[in-house]
Design an enzyme around this catalytic site. Structure first.
Site, PDB file in Angstrom:
ATOM      1  N   CYS A 116       0.811  -1.230   0.000  1.00 46.67           N
ATOM      2  CA  CYS A 116       0.000   0.000   0.000  1.00 46.67           C
ATOM      3  C   CYS A 116       0.839   1.273   0.000  1.00 46.67           C
ATOM      4  O   CYS A 116       0.326   2.354  -0.280  1.00 46.67           O
ATOM      5  CB  CYS A 116      -0.959  -0.002   1.182  1.00 46.67           C
ATOM      6  N   HIS A 258      -3.167   7.446   1.822  1.00 47.23           N
ATOM      7  CA  HIS A 258      -3.581   6.141   1.299  1.00 47.23           C
ATOM      8  C   HIS A 258      -4.963   5.815   1.858  1.00 47.23           C
ATOM      9  O   HIS A 258      -5.194   5.938   3.068  1.00 47.23           O
ATOM     10  CB  HIS A 258      -2.558   5.078   1.717  1.00 47.23           C
ATOM     11  N   ASN A 288     -10.128   0.160  -0.376  1.00 53.03           N
ATOM     12  CA  ASN A 288      -8.662   0.231  -0.285  1.00 53.03           C
ATOM     13  C   ASN A 288      -8.082  -0.423  -1.545  1.00 53.03           C
ATOM     14  O   ASN A 288      -8.240  -1.635  -1.738  1.00 53.03           O
ATOM     15  CB  ASN A 288      -8.219  -0.512   0.979  1.00 53.03           C
TER      16      ASN A 288
HETATM   17  O1  UT7 Z   1      -3.858  -0.811   3.483  1.00 52.31           O
HETATM   18  C1  UT7 Z   1      -2.872  -0.616   4.472  1.00 52.31           C
HETATM   19  C2  UT7 Z   1      -2.893  -1.598   5.563  1.00 52.31           C
HETATM   20  N1  UT7 Z   1      -4.198  -1.846   6.097  1.00 52.31           N
HETATM   21  C3  UT7 Z   1      -4.726  -1.009   7.009  1.00 52.31           C
HETATM   22  O2  UT7 Z   1      -4.222   0.050   7.310  1.00 52.31           O
HETATM   23  C4  UT7 Z   1      -5.986  -1.497   7.695  1.00 52.31           C
HETATM   24  C5  UT7 Z   1      -5.940  -1.092   9.153  1.00 52.31           C
HETATM   25  N2  UT7 Z   1      -7.018  -1.674   9.943  1.00 52.31           N
HETATM   26  C6  UT7 Z   1      -8.318  -1.299   9.799  1.00 52.31           C
HETATM   27  O3  UT7 Z   1      -8.676  -0.536   8.913  1.00 52.31           O
HETATM   28  C7  UT7 Z   1      -9.296  -1.823  10.808  1.00 52.31           C
HETATM   29  O4  UT7 Z   1      -8.588  -2.445  11.865  1.00 52.31           O
HETATM   30  C8  UT7 Z   1     -10.325  -2.830  10.216  1.00 52.31           C
HETATM   31  C9  UT7 Z   1     -11.307  -2.106   9.300  1.00 52.31           C
HETATM   32  C10 UT7 Z   1      -9.607  -3.918   9.463  1.00 52.31           C
HETATM   33  C11 UT7 Z   1     -11.138  -3.448  11.351  1.00 52.31           C
HETATM   34  O5  UT7 Z   1     -11.765  -2.413  12.093  1.00 52.31           O
HETATM   35  P1  UT7 Z   1     -11.605  -2.337  13.676  1.00 52.31           P
HETATM   36  O6  UT7 Z   1     -12.416  -1.211  14.134  1.00 52.31           O
HETATM   37  O7  UT7 Z   1     -10.149  -2.322  14.000  1.00 52.31           O
HETATM   38  O8  UT7 Z   1     -12.288  -3.677  14.139  1.00 52.31           O
HETATM   39  P2  UT7 Z   1     -11.674  -4.841  15.027  1.00 52.31           P
HETATM   40  O9  UT7 Z   1     -10.770  -5.699  14.218  1.00 52.31           O
HETATM   41  O10 UT7 Z   1     -11.143  -4.248  16.294  1.00 52.31           O
HETATM   42  O11 UT7 Z   1     -12.977  -5.654  15.361  1.00 52.31           O
HETATM   43  C12 UT7 Z   1     -14.044  -5.076  16.135  1.00 52.31           C
HETATM   44  C13 UT7 Z   1     -15.194  -6.054  16.150  1.00 52.31           C
HETATM   45  C14 UT7 Z   1     -14.751  -7.466  16.509  1.00 52.31           C
HETATM   46  O12 UT7 Z   1     -15.791  -8.057  17.263  1.00 52.31           O
HETATM   47  P3  UT7 Z   1     -15.696  -8.141  18.855  1.00 52.31           P
HETATM   48  O13 UT7 Z   1     -14.427  -8.879  19.157  1.00 52.31           O
HETATM   49  O14 UT7 Z   1     -15.644  -6.708  19.332  1.00 52.31           O
HETATM   50  O15 UT7 Z   1     -16.948  -8.851  19.235  1.00 52.31           O
HETATM   51  C15 UT7 Z   1     -14.639  -8.151  15.169  1.00 52.31           C
HETATM   52  O16 UT7 Z   1     -14.829  -9.530  15.254  1.00 52.31           O
HETATM   53  O17 UT7 Z   1     -15.775  -6.140  14.849  1.00 52.31           O
HETATM   54  C16 UT7 Z   1     -15.765  -7.487  14.406  1.00 52.31           C
HETATM   55  N3  UT7 Z   1     -15.549  -7.491  12.966  1.00 52.31           N
HETATM   56  C17 UT7 Z   1     -16.547  -7.370  12.087  1.00 52.31           C
HETATM   57  N4  UT7 Z   1     -17.877  -7.273  12.255  1.00 52.31           N
HETATM   58  C18 UT7 Z   1     -18.627  -7.151  11.149  1.00 52.31           C
HETATM   59  C19 UT7 Z   1     -14.384  -7.549  12.290  1.00 52.31           C
HETATM   60  N5  UT7 Z   1     -14.599  -7.477  10.969  1.00 52.31           N
HETATM   61  C20 UT7 Z   1     -15.954  -7.378  10.819  1.00 52.31           C
HETATM   62  C21 UT7 Z   1     -16.788  -7.252   9.703  1.00 52.31           C
HETATM   63  N6  UT7 Z   1     -18.113  -7.146   9.912  1.00 52.31           N
HETATM   64  N7  UT7 Z   1     -16.297  -7.230   8.433  1.00 52.31           N
END
Ligand code: UT7
Length: 344
Positions: A116, A258, A288
């Site tokens: 990225c 990005h 993305n």
């Molecule tokens: O491109 C360059 C590199 N990539 C990035 O920079 C990406 C960086 N990371 C992110 O953008 C975010 O971490 C994500 C969008 C990937 C995830 O968002 P988040 O707010 O960090 O969510 P999380 O991983 O902390 O998960 C929060 C909750 C979890 O449930 P519990 O444990 O709180 O019950 C996950 O299981 O959301 C759940 N979850 C989802 N729920 C519905 C994770 N993915 C999903 C989903 N739909 N797709």
């Protein structure tokens, strides 16, 4: 050569190309344990785009490259640099085929692998080629076919990534010209290489003679851990570029990060003290798109009027590796061409 006389690289063409297939949040709701509300609120994404079967990174890169050349009013360059994490094959690089398909002749052509952050690394390669004097014009492309490496059943990645390409044309010029690429900062931290990876298919897995597990050929991402690094590294690199540019935060008219996650872009702006209304964004429509993200954002923003000649632009990117970068430029008077095929 000192800084006053060094040849600068000036942006003289910019374009983006987005393929026709769409995957909306409703499509994802139908097949994954996710919701439109979760995706919008946590990422800012409403849809992402995918190539048609049989189309891959070369075709995307050629579309964006052709448009960028048209934007610059050129039919030749001395070098092609293609940033991609999804080359058509592990070997050879995809850039020579792109150069050939564009009819550019036997020019220098190579790929850059910085995921990225790839576009800023490729931009630096183009700037370096011009500064060193072995190219007067360089086509810098970011193109990705993430639909080929993302597991459609993995909600951690399938909701985020999309296919697209973007490109710019650089020409040798003076550092005071509008469009001259200013200071660039690049960085990496390989101690976190496992946070975003494709475990199988590379020399390491093959040399170990292991049998890839299910999902090992797909992109795997520990999103939450990546999030913090993304925010901190982009903000730090952007600060360093501001210092080297002799700009204050108040001088920044547009922040182009990005497009990983709308929340990350806003967090970087907040960290720097850049007002949110100065943050460019197209993530809602394209998701993305990795190395394609920044040039596509610039093309969309310039063609849509959000980015205007004379605007001082701060660029920042971050991705797997970990690798990141930042750069600055004053936006030139250039005809940006952005083709979203789904718009007809
Ligand atoms: O491109 C360059 C590199 N990539 C990035 O920079 C990406 C960086 N990371 C992110 O953008 C975010 O971490 C994500 C969008 C990937 C995830 O968002 P988040 O707010 O960090 O969510 P999380 O991983 O902390 O998960 C929060 C909750 C979890 O449930 P519990 O444990 O709180 O019950 C996950 O299981 O959301 C759940 N979850 C989802 N729920 C519905 C994770 N993915 C999903 C989903 N739909 N797709």
């Amino acid at each position: 050569m000192d800084n006053d006389t060094a040849r600068a690289a000036v942006l003289v063409g910019v374009a983006g190309w987005v393929p026709p297939g769409t995957v909306t949040n409703a499509d994802l709701e139908a097949r994954l344990d996710t919701t439109d509300a979760w995706i919008r609120s946590r990422t800012g994404i409403a849809r992402r785009h995918t190539v048609a079967p049989g189309t891959a990174t070369r075709e995307l890169a050629v579309e964006a490259g052709r448009l960028a050349l048209k934007s610059a009013g050129r039919d030749s360059v001395d070098a092609v640099v293609l940033a991609t994490a999804t080359p058509d094959r592990l070997c050879p690089a995809t850039a020579p085929e792109v150069a050939a398909a564009l009819g550019l002749g036997p020019v220098a052509a190579h790929d850059i692998s910085a995921v990225c952050a790839g576009f800023l690394y490729a931009l630096a390669a183009g700037v370096g080629a011009i500064a060193a004097g072995f190219a007067d014009h360089v086509l810098v492309i970011g193109a990705e076919t993430f639909s080929a490496i993302v597991d459609p059943q993995d909600r951690n990645t399938a909701v985020i990534f999309g296919d697209a390409a973007g490109a710019v044309v650089l020409r040798a010029g003076g550092s005071e010209e509008p469009g001259a690429i200013g200071p660039i900062r690049l960085g990496s931290d390989g101690t976190h290489s496992d946070l975003i990876q494709i475990p199988a298919g590379g020399a390491r897995q093959r040399a170990a003679r292991t049998v890839p597990g299910p999902g090992d050929h797909h992109l795997q991402m520990q999103g939450r851990k990546v999030y913090r690094h993304a925010k901190e590294r982009m903000a730090q690199a952007a600060r360093e570029v501001l210092d080297r540019s002799g700009w204050t935060v108040g001088d920044v008219d547009r922040l182009a990060t990005h497009q990983a996650n709308a929340r990350i872009s806003e967090a970087v702006a907040d960290e720097l003290g850049v007002a949110r209304e100065r943050v460019l964004s197209n993530i809602e429509q394209v998701g993305n798109t990795s190395a394609a993200s920044l040039p596509l954002l610039l093309a969309d923003s310039a063609s849509g009027g959000a980015l205007r000649p004379g605007d001082r632009v701060l660029l920042a990117a971050f991705g797997a590796g970990l690798a990141w970068g930042a750069a600055s430029l004053t936006w030139p008077d250039v005809t940006a061409l952005a083709v979203h095929s789904y718009r007809g």
